[in-house]
Design a protein around this motif. Structure first.
Motif, PDB file in Angstrom:
ATOM      1  N   CYS A 203     -21.248  10.249  -3.702  1.00  0.00           N
ATOM      2  CA  CYS A 203     -20.199   9.233  -3.145  1.00  0.00           C
ATOM      3  C   CYS A 203     -18.917   9.364  -3.712  1.00  0.00           C
ATOM      4  O   CYS A 203     -18.205   8.386  -4.097  1.00  0.00           O
ATOM      5  N   HIS A 204     -18.433  10.536  -3.820  1.00  0.00           N
ATOM      6  CA  HIS A 204     -17.092  10.651  -4.224  1.00  0.00           C
ATOM      7  C   HIS A 204     -16.031  10.380  -2.954  1.00  0.00           C
ATOM      8  O   HIS A 204     -16.523  11.079  -1.876  1.00  0.00           O
ATOM      9  N   TRP A 545     -31.899   3.818  -6.079  1.00  0.00           N
ATOM     10  CA  TRP A 545     -31.479   4.409  -7.500  1.00  0.00           C
ATOM     11  C   TRP A 545     -29.941   5.296  -6.939  1.00  0.00           C
ATOM     12  O   TRP A 545     -30.193   6.173  -6.130  1.00  0.00           O
ATOM     13  N   THR A 546     -29.137   4.726  -7.370  1.00  0.00           N
ATOM     14  CA  THR A 546     -27.833   5.196  -7.056  1.00  0.00           C
ATOM     15  C   THR A 546     -27.530   6.782  -7.599  1.00  0.00           C
ATOM     16  O   THR A 546     -26.848   7.205  -6.623  1.00  0.00           O
ATOM     17  N   SER A 547     -28.016   6.991  -8.661  1.00  0.00           N
ATOM     18  CA  SER A 547     -27.693   8.484  -9.166  1.00  0.00           C
ATOM     19  C   SER A 547     -28.710   8.588 -10.225  1.00  0.00           C
ATOM     20  O   SER A 547     -29.045   7.840 -11.090  1.00  0.00           O
ATOM     21  N   ASP A 548     -29.169   9.963 -10.532  1.00  0.00           N
ATOM     22  CA  ASP A 548     -29.940  10.397 -11.680  1.00  0.00           C
ATOM     23  C   ASP A 548     -28.707  10.491 -12.841  1.00  0.00           C
ATOM     24  O   ASP A 548     -29.206  10.516 -14.063  1.00  0.00           O
ATOM     25  N   ASP A 549     -27.342  10.493 -12.484  1.00  0.00           N
ATOM     26  CA  ASP A 549     -26.537  10.524 -13.580  1.00  0.00           C
ATOM     27  C   ASP A 549     -26.279   8.978 -14.174  1.00  0.00           C
ATOM     28  O   ASP A 549     -25.765   8.237 -13.499  1.00  0.00           O
ATOM     29  N   THR A 550     -26.598   8.961 -15.245  1.00  0.00           N
ATOM     30  CA  THR A 550     -26.337   7.472 -15.965  1.00  0.00           C
ATOM     31  C   THR A 550     -25.347   7.353 -16.985  1.00  0.00           C
ATOM     32  O   THR A 550     -25.081   6.606 -17.604  1.00  0.00           O
ATOM     33  N   GLY A 561     -17.231   4.664  -5.220  1.00  0.00           N
ATOM     34  CA  GLY A 561     -17.363   5.070  -3.963  1.00  0.00           C
ATOM     35  C   GLY A 561     -18.580   4.547  -3.207  1.00  0.00           C
ATOM     36  O   GLY A 561     -18.292   4.377  -1.974  1.00  0.00           O
ATOM     37  N   THR A 562     -19.681   4.587  -3.705  1.00  0.00           N
ATOM     38  CA  THR A 562     -20.852   3.802  -2.988  1.00  0.00           C
ATOM     39  C   THR A 562     -20.440   2.522  -2.671  1.00  0.00           C
ATOM     40  O   THR A 562     -20.993   2.221  -1.326  1.00  0.00           O
TER      41      THR A 562
END
Length: 735
Positions: A203-204, A545-550, A561-562
């Motif tokens: 979501c960029h 879960w918005t992203s695996d990147d925490t 972006g989301t």
């Protein structure tokens, strides 16, 4: 009733207090687009639809030399009868022809909003909330009806659109393309905006001017995808967060999609969204109906912020469902980054003890609890507890967690199968595959064929059994690969290109059954993070879960972006250890906490190895989050500074009654000898006084929005601060 039919001019007017949408039936046949925007009282069609003969634009009506479909602004255009732009639909008949001519037959205006059979969609809780228009077009040669379905909400500035095809004839027909909506804008002087990315960079925001030709985003991965969210927007050139016209469209669908904007030589812009026509053919037999997914259409005269707040309200209240729709979510701990596959019952109990001491409310057991799952190469499909790791089963660890005052949650990945599994050995034909071709692995797994009724029934029975074996309050439903070799062992050759869409229909049936069967479970969807973050999944699972990147710094862009489409209540955000496992970055615990507090707060770290100081900071953070959680989850979002435009990010949530607000400010990198900066707030009541962080001095909302708060000068990277804005009840200002 906010849908009017002007018989004389053949004009439909859909309206509420703030928006209007007008359609005209031209020459008694063709639905033409007149207007979509701010509420107007009426519109003379000749004002907006002047006709002029154009060279190489065919004369569609013999009696009108100036009229051509090639230059008409249409509602659901075809190809082959004079319009050379990209069509909204295309059918192929028995003789191989793709020429159709659907013309106006009838219409119906009703109160309420019908459900879409087998598909998620926005809904109403009573028929007084909305009105629906169905315009029926018919191709008399094919004897097929085409229904254009429009719903307008009374108190939401939202129009929904979808299309259904009803085969009333005697010969089979193939649907090759069927967009959910199409709008021909009368100007092309717009920017267009989309949300792009990849795994761990979802979501960029990308905004650019419209150009002649076609601009398009899509997914052919079998999911809405990390690469492009099923959302697209047109913005006036001067549009900002606060000002300007914005038209946003989001698709209630979790599979392959396409959104495109075509600019023609006469500076019109055709916007469409729907199922991706690539590798899609649907065989429509006599007596059958095909229903497209639904498109959500939002117009805002108040910039991107106004568009977002309307999407947030719609998704929170009329797409998400169930008992958790209007509830704040429990603060959770997930063991994945603390243990990965390497855990035992003893280790989980240690983590549960530590989590409970911090004030965490929900303990989630992630991957590795079933089969022989000590790595990602085995056991998906074998959903029996690994007794070596959990000798007392799921019930034993769940009851231990409950005794600590927490709820128990579980990770599952039902849609996948490992080649090294008993399920695959018993049913090798249950996965998506093409006979004679290799079966491509991703994350050492294959995708089960959910176009098959027997596979769907097995999954429903299997997970009904899993969810009843222990007191489970939360389920994280993961999906960690996209589709390859998209074929089904049970579909005939002429229906193989239906597989991807039938998969989604099967998935929706599974989710509908399980979420109704277990209404007390909070389901969170996941696809390697945000790879399937879309309104279709939110209909069944009210958070993702918005992203695996925490990593806190990367999460600023991802969550910002989301938020263009999705409210904070739907976004999962976790605090993890440093160095971060995705980026290797070291950020202060405070920044990690404050970034995660801007959504649904959770933890994914070695909570049993915290220092005393870290433990105290997390305890205080959890207590503070509970104080602001209502504002974050149910407040109106105002984005103040964008991480895509500099090193500073800021946004605020304002309570619906404007009695309080919470402001988040983050600075990624420090600036030497910096100037003072005042952050101007938004969304407050300009006539009343507010205190900041319970300070002694009070400020009118007017001051805080026009002058702002002076940000502290700092000499450190990764700085963050939260401001609590609370109304003073006894003082107000009258302008």
């Amino acid at each position: 009733m906010p849908i009017e039919w002007n018989e004389e001019d053949k004009v439909f007017h859909l309206y509420n207090q703030k928006i209007s949408y007008l359609i005209q039936i031209v020459h008694g046949k063709y639905p033409a687009h007149l207007y979509w925007g701010k509420r107007i009282q009426t519109l003379q069609p000749t004002l907006i639809l002047p006709y002029k003969g154009r060279p190489f634009s065919p004369m569609t009506e013999p009696t009108d030399s100036k009229f051509s479909l090639d230059t008409l602004a249409q509602e659901y255009p075809a190809f082959g009868n004079g319009d050379f732009r990209s069509p909204a639909y295309q059918l192929r008949t028995k003789d191989g022809s793709t020429i159709t001519e659907f013309v106006y037959d009838s219409h119906e205006i009703t109160q309420g909003k019908p459900r879409l059979e087998g598909l998620p969609s926005a809904y109403v809780e009573n028929n007084q909330e909305a009105d629906t228009l169905v315009i029926t077009l018919v191709d008399p040669i094919l004897a097929i009806g085409l229904n254009l379905i429009y719903t307008i909400y009374h108190d939401l500035d939202v129009i929904t659109r979808s299309v259904s095809f009803e085969h009333r004839g005697s010969q089979k027909v193939e649907i090759h393309k069927c967009m959910s909506m199409s709008v021909d804008f009368h100007s092309s002087k717009w920017d267009w905006l989309q949300l792009h990315g990849t795994w761990a960079r979802e979501c960029h925001i990308e905004r650019q001017p419209l150009n002649h030709g076609t601009q398009m985003i899509s997914s052919a991965r079998g999911a809405s995808s990390h690469q492009h969210n099923p959302f697209i927007a047109l913005l006036s050139k001067e549009a900002t967060e606060e000002h300007g016209d914005v038209y946003g469209v989001s698709l209630v669908y979790s599979g392959n999609f396409q959104a495109s904007i075509e600019v023609d030589p006469f500076e019109t812009a055709r916007l469409t969204i729907g199922i991706n026509p690539f590798d899609f053919i649907w065989l429509l037999m006599p007596g059958e109906t095909f229903q497209t997914p639904e498109a959500l259409m939002v117009y805002s005269p108040d910039g991107l912020g106004g568009m977002s707040r309307m999407f947030h309200k719609l998704l929170r209240t009329r797409v998400c469902r169930g008992i958790y729709r209007d509830r704040t979510r429990p603060i959770l701990f997930n063991n994945w980054e603390a243990t990965r596959f390497n855990f035992s019952e003893k280790k989980l109990k240690q983590l549960a003890d530590a989590a409970a001491n911090l004030g965490i409310e929900l303990f989630v057991l992630d991957d590795g609890w079933f089969g022989h799952r000590d790595n990602d190469k085995t056991s998906l499909g074998d959903w029996d507890v690994n007794r070596k790791k959990l000798p007392h089963g799921l019930k034993g660890i769940a009851e231990y967690v409950q005794a600590k005052g927490m709820q128990f949650g579980l990770w599952v990945e039902p849609e996948m199968v490992s080649p090294d599994s008993e399920l695959y050995r018993l049913h090798p034909d249950w996965c998506l595959h093409v006979p004679g071709r290799k079966r491509t692995l991703s994350r050492n797994q294959l995708v089960l064929d959910l176009s098959r009724e027997d596979v769907c029934d097995w999954l429903i029975d299997t997970f009904t059994n899993v969810f009843t074996k222990a007191p489970i309050s939360y389920v994280k439903w993961d999906m960690n690969r996209n589709m390859t070799e998209v074929g089904s062992a049970v579909l005939p050759p002429e229906r193989q290109k239906e597989t991807a869409h039938r998969y989604m229909l099967g998935l929706y049936r599974i989710l509908d059954t399980l979420t109704k069967r277990f209404p007390e479970i909070l389901f969170e969807s996941c696809s390697g993070g945000g790879g399937r973050f879309d309104p279709g999944m939110l209909y069944y699972m009210p958070q993702t879960w918005t992203s695996d990147d925490t990593d806190a710094v990367e999460r600023l862009k991802i969550q910002y972006g989301t938020s263009l489409v999705y409210p904070a209540l739907t976004m999962g955000a976790h605090v993890s250890d440093v160095p971060n496992q995705q980026t290797g970055r070291n950020t202060p615990l405070q920044m990690r906490l404050y970034v995660a507090m801007a959504a649904n707060l959770g933890f994914e770290m070695k909570v049993d190895q915290l220092t005393k100081e870290e433990g105290m900071e997390i305890k205080k953070g959890i207590q503070f989050y509970k104080h602001i959680q209502d504002s974050v989850c149910f407040g109106d979002l105002f984005r103040l500074l964008s991480p895509f435009e500099g090193m500073d990010t800021a946004f605020m949530y304002v309570a619906p009654d404007k009695s309080k607000a919470v402001v988040f400010y983050y600075k990624v990198l420090a600036t030497p000898n910096p100037p003072f900066y005042r952050l101007k707030l938004r969304g407050l009541d300009r006539q009343v006084k507010y205190q900041i962080n319970n300070g002694g001095q009070a400020f009118y909302g007017d001051e805080l929005m026009k002058i702002g708060i002076t940000m502290p000068l700092v000499k450190s990277d990764y700085f963050s601060i939260i401001f609590l804005i609370q109304r003073l009840e006894e003082e107000s200002l009258r302008f």
